[in-house]
Design a protein around this motif. Structure first.
Motif, mmCIF file in Angstrom:
data_model
loop_
_atom_site.group_PDB
_atom_site.id
_atom_site.type_symbol
_atom_site.label_atom_id
_atom_site.label_comp_id
_atom_site.label_asym_id
_atom_site.label_seq_id
_atom_site.Cartn_x
_atom_site.Cartn_y
_atom_site.Cartn_z
ATOM 1 N N ALA A 7 39.439 44.063 39.469
ATOM 2 C CA ALA A 7 40.307 44.347 40.329
ATOM 3 C C ALA A 7 40.470 45.681 40.784
ATOM 4 N N ARG A 14 33.599 34.324 44.425
ATOM 5 C CA ARG A 14 34.522 33.840 43.498
ATOM 6 C C ARG A 14 35.346 35.020 43.306
ATOM 7 N N THR A 15 36.665 34.907 43.756
ATOM 8 C CA THR A 15 37.450 36.045 43.746
ATOM 9 C C THR A 15 37.962 36.516 42.289
ATOM 10 N N ASN A 16 38.016 35.343 41.584
ATOM 11 C CA ASN A 16 38.423 35.621 39.870
ATOM 12 C C ASN A 16 37.373 36.532 39.299
ATOM 13 N N GLU A 17 36.130 36.774 39.801
ATOM 14 C CA GLU A 17 35.083 37.378 39.238
ATOM 15 C C GLU A 17 34.984 38.802 39.857
#
Length: 444
Positions: free
Chosen positions: A217, A211-214
């Motif tokens: 950054a 899950r790239t949103n997790e």
């Protein structure tokens, strides 16, 4: 914790501290890292299978131990020559995308070698070429994979995750060679290479399922001139980065030449042959696994631990070199493996925590270039000492260099941090410790 190069006050160079929570396996509670670790243990097992099978294939094709050494050197040479450029690429591009490409290429190399072997047309130059290509892919894969860990788990769990990565690798080191031996003797080398190539499907699936949103950054750096020099200047100006890398360089180059020493001790010193050599490797792997798991339990990463582990590692190597019996030598291999991994993990975590995110790829590429790239330099030197003066002298020399390097780095860090050695012989107090100059002056 990272501090920018332009910060008002530099971090204390004698310790890098980040707390972790949740116990030995706390990082595995994070879904993205769990996917990463699952894929890694499968591909690492395949990699160890391939290493053993590759050496056996070269030996069977040529009958030459030198040819096996050439294969190993070709695989490490790209890291020595181009390692820093791999770090620049890792800082410029999203690390997950880099890993998707690099893991696929590593798998294709395995499948290509399997096709050549199974078809019966394989020649030694084919193995040389594949080994060199694997090394070239690793130049980019290593810094991207090392720095991607922080994106999956964040700073609070970084030490734990780095330790579990090492435990993962050492677990595969226990399993892979045994599986390779069975495959070579039953169905042939080609099938071992094929399984290695297919094993890279596991990390690729794991990366795609994340899950790239997790992810935490991480800044990417736009392409510009002078980024390689910028990375070197950045490390050179920060004692908490340069000194751990220096120590790891000396330990990796001169203290980690176990294939040379363990072979010589098994064959020449204790007359045990291949079975004893395998036994020695199992003990080293078990110690390394224990060291990785113990490191995962620690809640902080301190440079004094790095210095202490590096010193103890070298002293134990010297003690092992003097061992009069095979049993004492065998017993010492376990703590040597444990302290060697502790030194590596502590340095790795300290450097990652101290580096700014936009510089982490270049910093880790320098770290890996110094640690792994030193092998083609140190192995011939240590091998010459062992051949000329005996295996015991070679082993002791590697340990002595590690001790001297650890003590020198310890005093350098203490000097930069404004510390002095204080000896207190009163009962119930630490007898020897480092204290700030001001405290020493007050006590005086």
């Amino acid at each position: 914790m990272s501090t920018g190069p332009g910060a008002d006050s530099a971090p204390a160079p004698t310790s890098t501290h980040e707390s972790t929570t949740g116990g030995t396996f706390s990082s595995l509670k994070i879904r993205n890292y769990r996917l990463f670790a699952t894929g890694a243990v499968i591909s690492n097992t395949g990699t160890w299978m391939s290493r053993i099978t590759q050496d056996w294939l070269v030996l069977s094709l040529t009958g030459s131990a030198t040819a096996v050494g050439i294969t190993t050197a070709l695989q490490f040479l790209p890291m020595l020559l181009f390692g820093l450029y791999g770090g620049v690429i890792a800082d410029r591009l999203p690390k997950r995308q880099i890993l998707l490409v690099s893991q696929a290429l590593l798998g294709l190399c395995g499948i290509a070698l399997a096709a050549l072997t199974l078809s019966g047309v394989v020649q030694v130059w084919h193995v040389y070429l594949v080994a060199f290509l694997l090394g070239m892919v690793t130049v980019v894969d290593n810094p991207a994979r090392q720095s991607f860990v922080s994106e999956m788990v964040g700073p609070a769990q970084l030490r734990n995750a780095v330790s579990l990565n090492s435990a993962n690798f050492q677990s595969a080191r226990l399993i892979g060679p045994a599986v390779a031996g069975v495959l070579i003797t039953t169905v042939g080398s080609g099938w071992a290479f094929l399984l290695n190539g297919l094993s890279f499907l596991a990390p690729l699936i794991g990366l795609l399922m994340m899950r790239t949103n997790e992810l935490h950054a991480s800044a990417t750096v736009p392409r510009a001139k002078g980024q390689l020099r910028e990375g070197l200047a950045y490390v050179r100006g920060r004692p908490e980065l340069i000194w751990p890398i220096v120590l790891v360089g000396f330990v990796g180059t001169f203290g980690f030449n176990f294939p040379i020493w363990l072979t010589a001790f098994a064959d020449e010193i204790f007359d045990g042959g291949a079975g004893m050599y395998s036994f020695f490797n199992i003990l080293m792997a078990a110690g390394s696994l224990a060291g990785a798991l113990l490191s995962a339990r620690r809640r902080s990463s301190r440079l004094r631990m790095l210095v202490a582990a590096g010193t103890a590692f070298g002293l134990l190597e010297i003690a092992a070199s003097l061992s009069p019996t095979v049993w004492l030598f065998s017993i010492l291999l376990v703590p040597i493996g444990m302290l060697g991994l502790t030194t590596n993990i502590t340095a790795n975590t300290s450097v990652q925590m101290a580096a700014d995110p936009e510089m982490r790829g270049r910093v880790m590429s320098l770290y890996m270039m110094v640690f792994a790239g030193g092998t083609p330099v140190g192995a011939p030197i240590v091998g010459w000492i062992s051949d000329t003066y005996g295996a015991r002298t070679g082993f002791a020399a590697g340990g002595a260099i590690s001790v001297i390097a650890a003590l020198a780095v310890g005093f350098a860090l203490a000097r930069v941090g404004g510390l002095r050695l204080k000896v207190d012989l009163r009962p119930g107090r630490p007898h020897v410790r480092f204290v700030p100059r001001e405290q020493l002056a007050t006590a005086a």
